[in-house]
Design a protein around this motif. Structure first.
Motif, PDB file in Angstrom:
ATOM      1  N   ILE A   1      36.786  26.089  36.988  1.00 23.29           N
ATOM      2  CA  ILE A   1      37.227  25.045  37.924  1.00 23.29           C
ATOM      3  C   ILE A   1      38.627  25.439  38.365  1.00 23.29           C
ATOM      4  O   ILE A   1      39.569  25.452  37.568  1.00 23.29           O
ATOM      5  CB  ILE A   1      37.230  23.670  37.242  1.00 23.29           C
ATOM      6  N   ARG A   2      38.776  25.783  39.610  1.00 21.57           N
ATOM      7  CA  ARG A   2      40.026  26.339  40.107  1.00 21.57           C
ATOM      8  C   ARG A   2      41.132  25.295  40.121  1.00 21.57           C
ATOM      9  O   ARG A   2      40.858  24.082  40.169  1.00 21.57           O
ATOM     10  CB  ARG A   2      39.822  26.913  41.510  1.00 21.57           C
ATOM     11  N   PRO A   3      42.395  25.721  40.084  1.00 22.92           N
ATOM     12  CA  PRO A   3      43.512  24.768  40.135  1.00 22.92           C
ATOM     13  C   PRO A   3      43.414  23.883  41.380  1.00 22.92           C
ATOM     14  O   PRO A   3      43.194  24.381  42.494  1.00 22.92           O
ATOM     15  CB  PRO A   3      44.750  25.675  40.192  1.00 22.92           C
ATOM     16  N   GLY A   4      43.552  22.591  41.184  1.00 25.03           N
ATOM     17  CA  GLY A   4      43.498  21.648  42.292  1.00 25.03           C
ATOM     18  C   GLY A   4      42.099  21.327  42.767  1.00 25.03           C
ATOM     19  O   GLY A   4      41.920  20.536  43.702  1.00 25.03           O
ATOM     20  N   GLU A   5      41.088  21.905  42.126  1.00 25.60           N
ATOM     21  CA  GLU A   5      39.703  21.693  42.556  1.00 25.60           C
ATOM     22  C   GLU A   5      39.083  20.545  41.760  1.00 25.60           C
ATOM     23  O   GLU A   5      39.431  20.298  40.608  1.00 25.60           O
ATOM     24  CB  GLU A   5      38.895  22.969  42.329  1.00 25.60           C
ATOM     25  N   THR A   6      38.145  19.858  42.387  1.00 23.72           N
ATOM     26  CA  THR A   6      37.343  18.843  41.702  1.00 23.72           C
ATOM     27  C   THR A   6      35.923  19.353  41.582  1.00 23.72           C
ATOM     28  O   THR A   6      35.296  19.711  42.576  1.00 23.72           O
ATOM     29  CB  THR A   6      37.354  17.512  42.479  1.00 23.72           C
ATOM     30  N   MET A   7      35.453  19.418  40.342  1.00 24.68           N
ATOM     31  CA  MET A   7      34.093  19.900  40.075  1.00 24.68           C
ATOM     32  C   MET A   7      33.236  18.735  39.599  1.00 24.68           C
ATOM     33  O   MET A   7      33.605  18.026  38.656  1.00 24.68           O
ATOM     34  CB  MET A   7      34.117  20.988  38.994  1.00 24.68           C
ATOM     35  N   ALA A   8      32.109  18.519  40.266  1.00 20.45           N
ATOM     36  CA  ALA A   8      31.168  17.488  39.835  1.00 20.45           C
ATOM     37  C   ALA A   8      30.148  18.105  38.896  1.00 20.45           C
ATOM     38  O   ALA A   8      29.650  19.212  39.141  1.00 20.45           O
ATOM     39  CB  ALA A   8      30.469  16.864  41.045  1.00 20.45           C
ATOM     40  N   LEU A   9      29.860  17.407  37.804  1.00 20.41           N
ATOM     41  CA  LEU A   9      28.804  17.813  36.877  1.00 20.41           C
ATOM     42  C   LEU A   9      27.594  16.925  37.123  1.00 20.41           C
ATOM     43  O   LEU A   9      27.678  15.701  37.018  1.00 20.41           O
ATOM     44  CB  LEU A   9      29.258  17.672  35.430  1.00 20.41           C
ATOM     45  N   VAL A  10      26.483  17.542  37.434  1.00 21.94           N
ATOM     46  CA  VAL A  10      25.258  16.810  37.731  1.00 21.94           C
ATOM     47  C   VAL A  10      24.160  17.331  36.807  1.00 21.94           C
ATOM     48  O   VAL A  10      24.082  18.541  36.545  1.00 21.94           O
ATOM     49  CB  VAL A  10      24.855  16.974  39.209  1.00 21.94           C
ATOM     50  N   GLY A  11      23.326  16.436  36.334  1.00 17.70           N
ATOM     51  CA  GLY A  11      22.213  16.848  35.486  1.00 17.70           C
ATOM     52  C   GLY A  11      21.420  15.648  35.040  1.00 17.70           C
ATOM     53  O   GLY A  11      21.879  14.499  35.134  1.00 17.70           O
TER      54      GLY A  11
ATOM     55  N   ALA B   1      28.426  21.607  39.751  1.00 14.65           N
ATOM     56  CA  ALA B   1      27.755  22.423  38.734  1.00 14.65           C
ATOM     57  C   ALA B   1      26.545  21.645  38.242  1.00 14.65           C
ATOM     58  O   ALA B   1      26.663  20.493  37.811  1.00 14.65           O
ATOM     59  CB  ALA B   1      28.697  22.732  37.576  1.00 14.65           C
ATOM     60  N   LEU B   2      25.381  22.256  38.302  1.00 15.69           N
ATOM     61  CA  LEU B   2      24.151  21.628  37.834  1.00 15.69           C
ATOM     62  C   LEU B   2      23.927  22.038  36.379  1.00 15.69           C
ATOM     63  O   LEU B   2      23.822  23.227  36.063  1.00 15.69           O
ATOM     64  CB  LEU B   2      22.967  22.066  38.700  1.00 15.69           C
ATOM     65  N   LEU B   3      23.855  21.051  35.519  1.00 11.44           N
ATOM     66  CA  LEU B   3      23.643  21.292  34.093  1.00 11.44           C
ATOM     67  C   LEU B   3      22.193  20.952  33.760  1.00 11.44           C
ATOM     68  O   LEU B   3      21.726  19.849  34.046  1.00 11.44           O
ATOM     69  CB  LEU B   3      24.599  20.415  33.277  1.00 11.44           C
TER      70      LEU B   3
ATOM     71  N   ARG C   1      22.625  24.181  29.804  1.00 10.18           N
ATOM     72  CA  ARG C   1      23.111  25.407  30.446  1.00 10.18           C
ATOM     73  C   ARG C   1      23.470  25.122  31.908  1.00 10.18           C
ATOM     74  O   ARG C   1      22.936  24.195  32.514  1.00 10.18           O
ATOM     75  CB  ARG C   1      22.043  26.509  30.393  1.00 10.18           C
ATOM     76  N   ILE C   2      24.379  25.932  32.442  1.00  8.42           N
ATOM     77  CA  ILE C   2      24.716  25.822  33.856  1.00  8.42           C
ATOM     78  C   ILE C   2      23.616  26.499  34.651  1.00  8.42           C
ATOM     79  O   ILE C   2      23.430  27.727  34.572  1.00  8.42           O
ATOM     80  CB  ILE C   2      26.077  26.484  34.163  1.00  8.42           C
ATOM     81  N   ALA C   3      22.871  25.714  35.413  1.00  9.62           N
ATOM     82  CA  ALA C   3      21.746  26.251  36.176  1.00  9.62           C
ATOM     83  C   ALA C   3      22.159  26.738  37.557  1.00  9.62           C
ATOM     84  O   ALA C   3      21.558  27.669  38.096  1.00  9.62           O
ATOM     85  CB  ALA C   3      20.654  25.186  36.306  1.00  9.62           C
ATOM     86  N   ALA C   4      23.188  26.104  38.115  1.00  7.80           N
ATOM     87  CA  ALA C   4      23.624  26.506  39.457  1.00  7.80           C
ATOM     88  C   ALA C   4      25.014  25.932  39.722  1.00  7.80           C
ATOM     89  O   ALA C   4      25.377  24.888  39.180  1.00  7.80           O
ATOM     90  CB  ALA C   4      22.638  26.001  40.515  1.00  7.80           C
ATOM     91  N   VAL C   5      25.780  26.639  40.548  1.00 10.60           N
ATOM     92  CA  VAL C   5      27.108  26.179  40.960  1.00 10.60           C
ATOM     93  C   VAL C   5      27.234  26.433  42.450  1.00 10.60           C
ATOM     94  O   VAL C   5      26.869  27.504  42.957  1.00 10.60           O
ATOM     95  CB  VAL C   5      28.237  26.933  40.215  1.00 10.60           C
ATOM     96  N   GLY C   6      27.734  25.448  43.173  1.00 16.71           N
ATOM     97  CA  GLY C   6      27.939  25.608  44.617  1.00 16.71           C
ATOM     98  C   GLY C   6      28.371  24.303  45.218  1.00 16.71           C
ATOM     99  O   GLY C   6      28.618  23.316  44.510  1.00 16.71           O
ATOM    100  N   THR C   7      28.463  24.294  46.529  1.00 23.87           N
ATOM    101  CA  THR C   7      28.800  23.044  47.188  1.00 23.87           C
ATOM    102  C   THR C   7      27.570  22.145  47.201  1.00 23.87           C
ATOM    103  O   THR C   7      26.438  22.586  46.923  1.00 23.87           O
ATOM    104  CB  THR C   7      29.254  23.291  48.641  1.00 23.87           C
TER     105      THR C   7
END
Length: 622
Positions: A377-387, A558-560, A564-570
């Motif tokens: 998760i990059r500095p200043g970034e917001t990452m959503a966790l979905v699963g 990030a799709l959990l 496990r992390i299944a996919a990451v993207g917008t």
């Protein structure tokens, strides 16, 4: 689940009680002084029979009234001095022992705050409450009374038998006859009572847990009309405790009967033999009176042995229960060294590298909750966790502030391994808001400012504004309104907004939000999201999301899946490339298991919320 305890057969009560010494050491002077005063007072009671002997063999035999009055005055003065000394003993121990109890209670509370979350997952709260209240009160009583009188009574019995032997050694031997049987009886009693005492104190903890849960869950109980079943459950535990307490009472009755009967028989035999000797002229009446008076003065020290042993066993059990908690290791700082080569590459933001996690009480060989998590998760970034439910989203977010420690891999914040940070610093950097908001019996302002140690009115108002918590101004005393236990005087949405305000009030560098808007209506949610965007722009954040509106707060997703992390993207990328993600966002969370059941996924369906195409199950009429 209650922690296993030491079997009473495998432990020594003395060894258990000796663990109290660090707490007793600061007041040892007053305790020793109190014990000495009590010994003197008790030994004064043994002087009374000697005065009686002088009265009978002197003034009474000589028919001297003045001498009788002098003897009576002496007895009165001895009684008054004995009473005053016992009063001084109680004054000496009252204040310091209250301080010992307070210190132990404070240490227990402080220790509980530093224990890992995994410990609190395993231990019922009632067991901890009973250790911090009933057990410590029991220890204070032991230190104030039984501890002193074990010494006092032992000294009194020893001195008393020396006096008896000097008065008439033949009768003294008669009184010594029950000693061996009494030692055997007390040994058997101690072993039996230790087991029953432990069972009773554990049952008190279980009963406390049920009461606490019933009080906190009173709305559920009333809502589902379960008061009868809860009352039945309480009654079963209460009856179990009653049976155990009756068992304790039977043991006490048994020991008390034997300890009373054997000495009484010995005193009766000594009286008969002494009377015969007086009749034969081999013993003076005054000596017999003094002997019997001394023997009767020793009745209470002897008879109290069972009572004192019982209290000592209960105190030993309370000590064990106290140290069962105190012996659990606290959360350790700098638990793991940084992997070699980490100094060369220090990516900013939050980085998960090969993270694996399984709960401490998981069965050996069971699959981990999280496995091979690699995420940046990059500095200043917001990452959503979905699963899907149970995929490990909440567990993953709990690893960032080290509520749990990863069992493998590492997590870094701006390139620094979190296990190399002091926990206090880590939790100053990371703020959290959980899906289930917890508020304390304090004011609104105090609850929110828990997230900022040095926060003031300005920070408080800014945080309440971000959380759209303007409702606090309508409360009876504004931000100074007491919200009550668990904040149950507020609605679920109000509690969640205050929890969100608490998370953002300190302007944290890293923010972890576990579905923080789930209890809000759509209009309030939209307002909170608009204000929250400004906060997220200034921090690095992880947001657990279940709804598209919450996902839209994030830069990436990030799709959990199955730990496990299944996919990451917008958001838009995952809608196009991940059938599982699209199905979750369309409201079909159960589709996370579609791959396992072999159901086909085909056909585009218009998603009104997203304006994008989402896969649907074959044969669906959506």
């Amino acid at each position: 689940m209650r922690q296993e305890h030491v079997d009473p057969k495998d432990r020594s009560a003395v060894r258990s009680l000796l663990r109290l010494w660090p707490y007793v050491r600061p007041v040892r002077g007053r305790l020793l002084g109190a014990a000495l005063v009590a010994v003197v007072a008790s030994c004064l009671g043994l002087v009374i029979p000697l005065v009686l002997k002088w009265i009978v063999d002197g003034p009474v035999a000589d028919r001297d009234p003045d001498g009788v009055w002098l003897g009576a005055l002496s007895l009165l003065l001895l009684g008054l001095v004995e009473a005053v000394l016992f009063g001084v003993r109680r004054w000496l121990v009252a204040r310091p022992l209250a301080g010992v109890e307070a210190t132990m209670r404070a240490d227990l509370y402080r220790h509980l705050q530093r224990l890992p979350v995994a410990f609190h997952d395993r231990w019922p709260s009632g067991q901890l409450l009973s250790r911090g209240t009933a057990d410590l009160a029991l220890l204070r009583m032991f230190l104030a009374f039984p501890l002193t009188f074990l010494l006092v009574n032992a000294t009194t019995i020893l001195v008393g038998f020396v006096v008896l032997m000097f008065q008439e050694w033949t009768l003294g031997l008669v009184l010594l006859a029950p000693v061996v049987p009494l030692v055997i009886v007390c040994s058997v009693f101690e072993a039996k009572y230790a087991r029953v005492a432990r069972r009773a104190q554990d049952q008190v903890g279980d009963l406390t847990t049920v009461v606490e849960e019933s009080v906190l869950g009173i709305r559920i109980i009333k809502g589902f009309g379960r008061h009868r079943s809860q009352a039945d459950a309480f009654r079963v535990l209460a009856q179990g405790l009653r049976a155990t307490e009756l068992g304790k009472a039977r043991l006490l009755a048994w020991i008390w009967t034997l300890i009373t009967t054997l000495p009484e028989l010995a005193i009766g035999a000594a009286l008969v033999l002494g009377t015969v000797q007086v009749a034969d002229g081999g013993l003076s009446a005054g000596t017999l009176v003094a002997f019997l008076s001394t023997a009767l003065a020793l009745r209470w020290p002897v008879e109290s042995i069972g009572f004192l042993l019982a209290m000592s066993q209960e105190a030993a059990t309370a000590t064990e229960r106290f140290f069962e908690v105190m012996d659990v290791a606290e959360e350790a700082d700098a638990a793991l060294p940084a992997p070699s080569g980490g100094a060369d590459r220090k990516p900013g933001g939050i980085v998960f590298e090969g993270v694996e996690f399984r709960y401490p009480d998981a069965e050996e060989g069971s699959p981990p909750v999280l496995a091979g998590i690699d995420l940046h998760i990059r500095p200043g970034e917001t990452m959503a966790l979905v699963g899907a439910t149970g995929s490990g989203k909440t567990t993953l977010t709990a690893l960032v502030p080290r509520l749990y420690d990863a069992t493998a891999g590492r997590i870094t914040l701006d390139g620094e391994d979190i296990t190399a940070m002091p926990r206090t610093r880590l939790r100053e950097l990371v703020a959290v808001a959980f899906e289930e908001p917890t508020l304390f019996s304090a004011t609104v302002g105090e609850n929110v400012l828990m997230g900022a140690a040095d926060g003031g009115e300005e920070e408080l108002r800014r945080a309440l504004g971000v959380a759209q918590a303007g409702f606090v101004d309508e409360l009876p005393h504004g931000v100074h309104t007491e919200v009550g236990e668990q904040g149950l005087s507020l609605s679920g949405g109000q509690r969640q907004r205050l929890a969100l305000a608490r998370a953002v009030v300190g302007r944290p560098r890293f923010l972890v939000l576990d579905d923080p808007l789930s209890a809000l209506d759509v209009h309030t949610e939209a307002l909170v999201e608009a204000a929250l965007r400004r906060v997220l722009a200034e921090t690095t954040a992880v947001v657990v999301a279940h709804r598209p509106s919450t996902v839209m707060l994030a830069d990436r997703v990030a799709l959990l899946s199955e730990g496990r992390i299944a996919a990451v993207g917008t958001h838009q990328e995952l809608l196009r490339t991940s059938a599982e993600y699209a199905w979750l966002m369309s409201g079909g969370e159960h589709a996370a298991g579609a791959r396992d059941t072999g159901e086909a996924v085909s056909g585009p369906v218009e998603d009104e919320d997203m304006g994008a195409k989402a896969p649907a199950e074959e044969g669906s009429t959506r």
